[in-house]
Write an enzyme that holds these catalytic residues in place. Structure first.
Site, PDB file in Angstrom:
ATOM      1  N   CYS A 110       0.827  -1.207   0.000  1.00 11.37           N
ATOM      2  CA  CYS A 110       0.000   0.000   0.000  1.00 11.37           C
ATOM      3  C   CYS A 110       0.868   1.267   0.000  1.00 11.37           C
ATOM      4  O   CYS A 110       1.435   1.599  -1.031  1.00 11.37           O
ATOM      5  CB  CYS A 110      -0.999  -0.021   1.157  1.00 11.37           C
ATOM      6  SG  CYS A 110      -2.366   1.146   0.916  1.00 11.37           S
ATOM      7  N   HIS A 211      -3.574  -4.888   0.225  1.00 11.24           N
ATOM      8  CA  HIS A 211      -3.122  -5.372   1.538  1.00 11.24           C
ATOM      9  C   HIS A 211      -3.208  -6.892   1.586  1.00 11.24           C
ATOM     10  O   HIS A 211      -4.205  -7.459   2.062  1.00 11.24           O
ATOM     11  CB  HIS A 211      -3.974  -4.761   2.654  1.00 11.24           C
ATOM     12  CG  HIS A 211      -3.616  -3.362   3.001  1.00 11.24           C
ATOM     13  ND1 HIS A 211      -2.651  -3.036   3.940  1.00 11.24           N
ATOM     14  CD2 HIS A 211      -4.082  -2.182   2.517  1.00 11.24           C
ATOM     15  CE1 HIS A 211      -2.557  -1.718   4.042  1.00 11.24           C
ATOM     16  NE2 HIS A 211      -3.405  -1.172   3.175  1.00 11.24           N
ATOM     17  N   GLU A 213      -1.799  -8.953   3.497  1.00 11.27           N
ATOM     18  CA  GLU A 213      -1.817  -9.481   4.870  1.00 11.27           C
ATOM     19  C   GLU A 213      -3.245  -9.629   5.387  1.00 11.27           C
ATOM     20  O   GLU A 213      -3.518 -10.477   6.250  1.00 11.27           O
ATOM     21  CB  GLU A 213      -0.982  -8.599   5.809  1.00 11.27           C
ATOM     22  CG  GLU A 213      -1.615  -7.291   6.250  1.00 11.27           C
ATOM     23  CD  GLU A 213      -1.578  -6.194   5.202  1.00 11.27           C
ATOM     24  OE1 GLU A 213      -2.035  -5.074   5.515  1.00 11.27           O
ATOM     25  OE2 GLU A 213      -1.085  -6.437   4.080  1.00 11.27           O
TER      26      GLU A 213
END
Length: 229
Positions: A110, A211, A213
């Site tokens: 990001c 993102h 994660e």
């Protein structure tokens, strides 16, 4: 020994006190990939932040967060510019330079793709809604869209696919691509969503606008771990 990687950890106001924070999703994703994440405060002076990469650290993760100060790429602030942190910008620019000098693998997420692009001479859209309106929504907790991935790219080999559905929580993005990078993923409206090093002999470098994660996306972190090892 399990490889250690530096993960940028910004300062935040929490319960009225300033703290160094790192979202646990990053920690879990890197731990699952077999790495030990070392939270590196971005409030450190640039030269001290860079020194952290000299103590057995094997890779660098640039995390999400604030807008990048447009002064870093020669632009005046846009009316819709959100919070910036000059200290974080300086620390991460120093970290990128040090990691590249040591040929350490770099993973940008990001804001990470944005500061990497600025570090290597690129510019950003400061606010997509006003500077680059289009049919694809890029901001919102529940926003998802598809990205097209360049065939044969490092990113395609790492993810094992030529397209992906990703989340999207950003109002800034790459405008002018830095000379040392090449775009390898785009939204349907042509916005750059991922980059890697333009020089195939350079150290492993991948940065994405989404993102991973928060998507429980193992492949990107596993690829980073292989590069670190």
């Amino acid at each position: 020994m399990t490889p250690v990687v530096a993960v940028t950890a910004p300062r935040r106001q929490v319960d009225g006190r300033e703290r160094v924070t790192l979202n646990t999703a990053y920690v879990r994703a890197l731990d699952r990939a077999g790495l030990v994440p070392l939270a590196l405060p971005t409030m450190l002076a640039p030269e001290r932040a860079a020194q952290a990469l000299q103590v057995g650290v094997r890779g660098l993760v640039l995390t999400g967060g604030e807008d990048v100060d447009p002064a870093r790429y020669g632009r005046a602030p846009h009316a819709n510019l959100e919070d910036t942190d000059a200290g974080r910008d300086a620390a991460e620019l120093a970290l990128i330079a040090a990691a590249r000098a040591r040929r350490l693998p770099i993973l940008g997420i990001c804001r990470g793709i944005q500061i990497l692009n600025v570090a290597l001479g690129g510019t950003l859209y400061q606010d997509l809604g006003s500077e680059r309106p289009g049919p694809v929504a890029h901001t919102g907790d529940d926003v998802r869209h598809t990205v097209r991935i360049e065939p044969g790219s490092l990113l395609e080999r790492t993810l094992g696919t030529g397209s992906a559905t990703v989340n999207s929580r950003h109002h800034q993005a790459i405008r002018d691509l830095a000379p040392g990078l090449r775009a390898v993923a785009w939204t349907e409206d042509g916005l750059i969503e991922a980059v890697e090093a333009a020089d195939p002999s350079a150290s492993w470098t991948v940065a994405v606008q989404w993102h991973p994660e928060d998507l429980n996306e193992r492949a990107l972190f596993d690829g980073f771990a292989r590069a670190v090892a």
